[in-house]
Design a protein around this motif. Structure first.
Motif, PDB file in Angstrom:
ATOM      1  N   PRO A  46     -10.507   9.661 -68.293  1.00 34.36           N
ATOM      2  CA  PRO A  46     -11.270  10.895 -68.061  1.00 34.36           C
ATOM      3  C   PRO A  46     -10.682  11.797 -66.974  1.00 34.36           C
ATOM      4  CG  PRO A  46     -12.772   9.076 -68.405  1.00 34.36           C
ATOM      5  CD  PRO A  46     -11.378   8.480 -68.304  1.00 34.36           C
ATOM      6  N   ALA A  47      -9.921  11.249 -66.039  1.00 34.93           N
ATOM      7  CA  ALA A  47      -9.267  12.091 -65.025  1.00 34.93           C
ATOM      8  C   ALA A  47      -8.260  13.033 -65.677  1.00 34.93           C
ATOM      9  CB  ALA A  47      -8.584  11.225 -63.968  1.00 34.93           C
ATOM     10  N   ASP A  48      -7.635  12.590 -66.763  1.00 35.53           N
ATOM     11  CA  ASP A  48      -6.696  13.454 -67.482  1.00 35.53           C
ATOM     12  C   ASP A  48      -7.420  14.600 -68.182  1.00 35.53           C
ATOM     13  OD1 ASP A  48      -4.566  11.855 -66.688  1.00 35.53           O
ATOM     14  OD2 ASP A  48      -4.670  10.615 -68.497  1.00 35.53           O
ATOM     15  N   LEU A  49      -8.636  14.352 -68.646  1.00 34.51           N
ATOM     16  CA  LEU A  49      -9.420  15.416 -69.272  1.00 34.51           C
ATOM     17  C   LEU A  49      -9.772  16.482 -68.241  1.00 34.51           C
ATOM     18  CD1 LEU A  49     -11.732  13.225 -71.511  1.00 34.51           C
ATOM     19  CD2 LEU A  49      -9.665  14.469 -72.177  1.00 34.51           C
ATOM     20  N   TRP A  50     -10.118  16.048 -67.032  1.00 32.16           N
ATOM     21  CA  TRP A  50     -10.383  16.985 -65.934  1.00 32.16           C
ATOM     22  C   TRP A  50      -9.145  17.869 -65.709  1.00 32.16           C
ATOM     23  CZ3 TRP A  50     -14.357  18.016 -62.407  1.00 32.16           C
ATOM     24  CH2 TRP A  50     -13.995  18.746 -61.271  1.00 32.16           C
ATOM     25  N   THR A  51      -7.999  17.235 -65.629  1.00 34.53           N
ATOM     26  CA  THR A  51      -6.754  17.965 -65.391  1.00 34.53           C
ATOM     27  C   THR A  51      -6.487  18.976 -66.500  1.00 34.53           C
ATOM     28  OG1 THR A  51      -5.860  16.105 -64.136  1.00 34.53           O
ATOM     29  CG2 THR A  51      -4.269  17.691 -64.989  1.00 34.53           C
ATOM     30  N   LEU A  52      -6.779  18.610 -67.736  1.00 41.14           N
ATOM     31  CA  LEU A  52      -6.637  19.553 -68.847  1.00 41.14           C
ATOM     32  C   LEU A  52      -7.541  20.765 -68.633  1.00 41.14           C
ATOM     33  CD1 LEU A  52      -5.560  20.397 -71.613  1.00 41.14           C
ATOM     34  CD2 LEU A  52      -7.378  18.986 -72.638  1.00 41.14           C
ATOM     35  N   GLY A  53      -8.752  20.536 -68.160  1.00 43.43           N
ATOM     36  CA  GLY A  53      -9.647  21.652 -67.873  1.00 43.43           C
ATOM     37  C   GLY A  53      -9.087  22.579 -66.804  1.00 43.43           C
ATOM     38  N   VAL A  54      -8.521  22.003 -65.757  1.00 43.61           N
ATOM     39  CA  VAL A  54      -7.916  22.821 -64.695  1.00 43.61           C
ATOM     40  C   VAL A  54      -6.735  23.609 -65.259  1.00 43.61           C
ATOM     41  CG1 VAL A  54      -6.766  22.799 -62.439  1.00 43.61           C
ATOM     42  CG2 VAL A  54      -8.687  21.247 -62.875  1.00 43.61           C
ATOM     43  N   LEU A  55      -5.933  22.977 -66.106  1.00 42.50           N
ATOM     44  CA  LEU A  55      -4.781  23.660 -66.704  1.00 42.50           C
ATOM     45  C   LEU A  55      -5.219  24.819 -67.593  1.00 42.50           C
ATOM     46  CD1 LEU A  55      -1.743  23.891 -67.268  1.00 42.50           C
ATOM     47  CD2 LEU A  55      -2.070  22.233 -69.113  1.00 42.50           C
TER      48      LEU A  55
END
Length: 182
Positions: A46-55
């Motif tokens: 889920p931390a990668d999903l957060w990063t996708l949102g920031v991107l």
């Protein structure tokens, strides 16, 4: 990055590792770090999903959602914004409902509340996306970079090399020779 055909290419796996449950490694660019990473609570996919949102946010606005003119050079302030569960993400009033919904879904503070990729891909924001065709590289990329060979760097900005760390630093001519053979 984009490859020579215009498809997204992930790079920089210097700290990559396969995580089967949870990890506690803290690395990354502060603006993209999920709250569970910044707070050292342990993190997983889920931390990668957060990063996708920031991107996605940065691609839309030109800056990340946890920085502003006052915090751009202040990693502690950025971290405080990320760790604040009540932080109001700026700019959501000027994007479409679909864009706002996908950003709020990806940037959900609690990692256990972030849906799996299969649900995210079904959001209206991604309607019309043929994920199978993308995987087969059958879609027409919106931009194909002009490159002459695999080592062509013409699409990168030039910058002046800061040599202060290359020579003349505190460890040059170290009489103790502490790093001999290192």
């Amino acid at each position: 990055m984009l490859d020579e055909q215009g498809f997204i290419k992930l790079i920089d796996f210097g700290f990559a590792k396969k995580v089967t449950h949870r990890t506690y490694t803290f690395c990354g660019t502060m603006e993209y770090v999920a709250p569970e990473v910044a707070s050292c609570r342990g993190h997983a996919f889920p931390a990668d999903l957060w990063t996708l949102g920031v991107l996605i946010y940065e691609l839309l606005f030109g800056y990340t959602c946890f920085t502003n003119q006052d915090t751009i050079e202040d990693p502690l302030a950025i971290c405080q914004n990320i760790l604040n569960p009540n932080y109001a993400i700026p700019g959501l009033d000027v994007v479409s409902r679909e864009t706002r919904d996908v950003l709020l879904t990806l940037l959900t503070y609690d990692p256990l509340q972030r849906p799996p990729p299969s649900e995210i891909k079904r959001q209206v924001y991604f309607s019309g996306m043929d994920w199978s065709a993308l995987l087969r590289r059958e879609l027409e990329p919106p931009m194909v970079p002009n490159v002459t060979d695999p080592l062509d760097t013409q699409n990168f900005d030039d910058y002046e090399l800061d040599t202060k760390y290359l020579e003349g630093g505190p460890y040059d001519n170290n009489p103790s020779n502490w790093d001999f053979g290192f």
